[in-house]
Design a protein around this motif. Structure first.
Motif, mmCIF file in Angstrom:
data_model
loop_
_atom_site.group_PDB
_atom_site.id
_atom_site.type_symbol
_atom_site.label_atom_id
_atom_site.label_comp_id
_atom_site.label_asym_id
_atom_site.label_seq_id
_atom_site.Cartn_x
_atom_site.Cartn_y
_atom_site.Cartn_z
ATOM 1 N N MET A 1 0.847 -1.178 0.000
ATOM 2 C CA MET A 1 0.000 0.000 0.000
ATOM 3 C C MET A 1 0.895 1.245 0.000
ATOM 4 N N ILE A 2 0.516 2.214 -0.831
ATOM 5 C CA ILE A 2 1.264 3.465 -0.852
ATOM 6 C C ILE A 2 0.636 4.430 0.148
ATOM 7 N N THR A 3 1.408 5.405 0.557
ATOM 8 C CA THR A 3 0.899 6.400 1.507
ATOM 9 C C THR A 3 0.038 7.426 0.768
ATOM 10 N N LEU A 4 -0.762 8.132 1.523
ATOM 11 C CA LEU A 4 -1.583 9.194 0.949
ATOM 12 C C LEU A 4 -0.690 10.290 0.368
ATOM 13 N N LYS A 5 0.423 10.551 1.034
ATOM 14 C CA LYS A 5 1.370 11.559 0.538
ATOM 15 C C LYS A 5 1.916 11.153 -0.832
ATOM 16 N N LYS A 6 2.301 9.876 -0.980
ATOM 17 C CA LYS A 6 2.822 9.382 -2.257
ATOM 18 C C LYS A 6 1.725 9.425 -3.322
ATOM 19 N N ALA A 7 0.503 9.073 -2.941
ATOM 20 C CA ALA A 7 -0.611 9.115 -3.890
ATOM 21 C C ALA A 7 -0.834 10.536 -4.394
ATOM 22 N N PHE A 8 -0.716 11.519 -3.494
ATOM 23 C CA PHE A 8 -0.875 12.912 -3.893
ATOM 24 C C PHE A 8 0.226 13.324 -4.881
ATOM 25 N N GLU A 9 1.440 12.869 -4.640
ATOM 26 C CA GLU A 9 2.543 13.167 -5.562
ATOM 27 C C GLU A 9 2.263 12.583 -6.947
ATOM 28 N N ILE A 10 1.798 11.345 -6.991
ATOM 29 C CA ILE A 10 1.482 10.698 -8.268
ATOM 30 C C ILE A 10 0.345 11.444 -8.963
ATOM 31 N N ALA A 11 -0.688 11.784 -8.211
ATOM 32 C CA ALA A 11 -1.826 12.501 -8.787
ATOM 33 C C ALA A 11 -1.396 13.854 -9.341
ATOM 34 N N SER A 12 -0.562 14.558 -8.597
ATOM 35 C CA SER A 12 -0.098 15.878 -9.036
ATOM 36 C C SER A 12 0.687 15.789 -10.334
ATOM 37 N N LYS A 13 1.488 14.739 -10.480
ATOM 38 C CA LYS A 13 2.257 14.545 -11.716
ATOM 39 C C LYS A 13 1.355 14.207 -12.896
ATOM 40 N N ASN A 14 0.153 13.753 -12.623
ATOM 41 C CA ASN A 14 -0.777 13.336 -13.668
ATOM 42 C C ASN A 14 -1.977 14.263 -13.803
ATOM 43 N N SER A 15 -1.875 15.484 -13.278
ATOM 44 C CA SER A 15 -3.003 16.422 -13.309
ATOM 45 C C SER A 15 -2.889 17.450 -14.431
ATOM 46 N N ASN A 16 -1.944 17.262 -15.331
ATOM 47 C CA ASN A 16 -1.744 18.197 -16.444
ATOM 48 C C ASN A 16 -1.532 19.630 -15.975
ATOM 49 N N GLY A 17 -0.824 19.790 -14.848
ATOM 50 C CA GLY A 17 -0.508 21.117 -14.339
ATOM 51 C C GLY A 17 -1.599 21.759 -13.507
ATOM 52 N N VAL A 18 -2.713 21.079 -13.317
ATOM 53 C CA VAL A 18 -3.817 21.611 -12.519
ATOM 54 C C VAL A 18 -3.498 21.409 -11.034
ATOM 55 N N THR A 19 -3.688 22.453 -10.236
ATOM 56 C CA THR A 19 -3.454 22.373 -8.798
ATOM 57 C C THR A 19 -4.496 21.478 -8.150
ATOM 58 N N LEU A 20 -4.037 20.501 -7.363
ATOM 59 C CA LEU A 20 -4.944 19.583 -6.686
ATOM 60 C C LEU A 20 -5.036 19.900 -5.202
ATOM 61 N N SER A 21 -6.160 19.567 -4.625
ATOM 62 C CA SER A 21 -6.332 19.684 -3.177
ATOM 63 C C SER A 21 -5.643 18.495 -2.511
ATOM 64 N N PRO A 22 -4.879 18.730 -1.440
ATOM 65 C CA PRO A 22 -4.240 17.612 -0.731
ATOM 66 C C PRO A 22 -5.243 16.798 0.091
ATOM 67 N N GLN A 23 -6.467 17.288 0.199
ATOM 68 C CA GLN A 23 -7.507 16.558 0.922
ATOM 69 C C GLN A 23 -8.198 15.625 -0.073
ATOM 70 N N ALA A 24 -8.000 14.320 0.119
ATOM 71 C CA ALA A 24 -8.493 13.324 -0.826
ATOM 72 C C ALA A 24 -9.854 12.780 -0.413
ATOM 73 N N TYR A 25 -10.536 12.212 -1.378
ATOM 74 C CA TYR A 25 -11.742 11.428 -1.122
ATOM 75 C C TYR A 25 -11.297 9.974 -0.985
ATOM 76 N N ASP A 26 -11.724 9.305 0.070
ATOM 77 C CA ASP A 26 -11.381 7.899 0.281
ATOM 78 C C ASP A 26 -12.448 7.032 -0.370
ATOM 79 N N LEU A 27 -12.094 6.399 -1.482
ATOM 80 C CA LEU A 27 -13.035 5.571 -2.240
ATOM 81 C C LEU A 27 -12.903 4.087 -1.911
ATOM 82 N N ILE A 48 -7.688 9.813 -9.816
ATOM 83 C CA ILE A 48 -7.884 8.691 -8.902
ATOM 84 C C ILE A 48 -6.633 7.821 -8.894
ATOM 85 N N ILE A 49 -6.144 7.513 -7.687
ATOM 86 C CA ILE A 49 -4.930 6.711 -7.508
ATOM 87 C C ILE A 49 -5.269 5.451 -6.714
ATOM 88 N N HIS A 50 -4.897 4.294 -7.252
ATOM 89 C CA HIS A 50 -5.134 3.015 -6.570
ATOM 90 C C HIS A 50 -4.227 2.926 -5.345
#
Length: 76
Positions: A1-27, A48-50
């Motif tokens: 399992m990856i950490t939420l911090k790592k998931a945010f880093e991955i999401a940010s790299k895949n957001s096409n430059g769009v600023t993301l909120s560090p507060q995630a939805y837990d799905l 969405i990050i697995h």
């Protein structure tokens, strides 16, 4: 399992430059990161990050919007 911090880093790299909120939805099996900037934007879908693999999961509209509307929020 990856950490939420790592998931945010991955999401940010895949957001096409769009600023993301560090507060995630837990799905459950994944986290979803939505827009977190102050400018008005159109047509952005949350990233969405697995939790286990760190893979980016394609956003499934409208099903994922329904899941997000019911999901608790967590902060990194």
């Amino acid at each position: 399992m990856i950490t939420l911090k790592k998931a945010f880093e991955i999401a940010s790299k895949n957001s096409n430059g769009v600023t993301l909120s560090p507060q995630a939805y837990d799905l459950g099996e994944s986290w979803a990161f939505d827009y977190g900037g102050t400018d008005e934007i159109n047509g952005f879908f949350p990233v969405i990050i697995h939790k286990t693999t760190g893979a980016v999961i394609p956003f499934n509209f409208p099903a994922d919007y329904i899941r997000i509307s019911k999901a608790p929020r967590v902060k990194k």
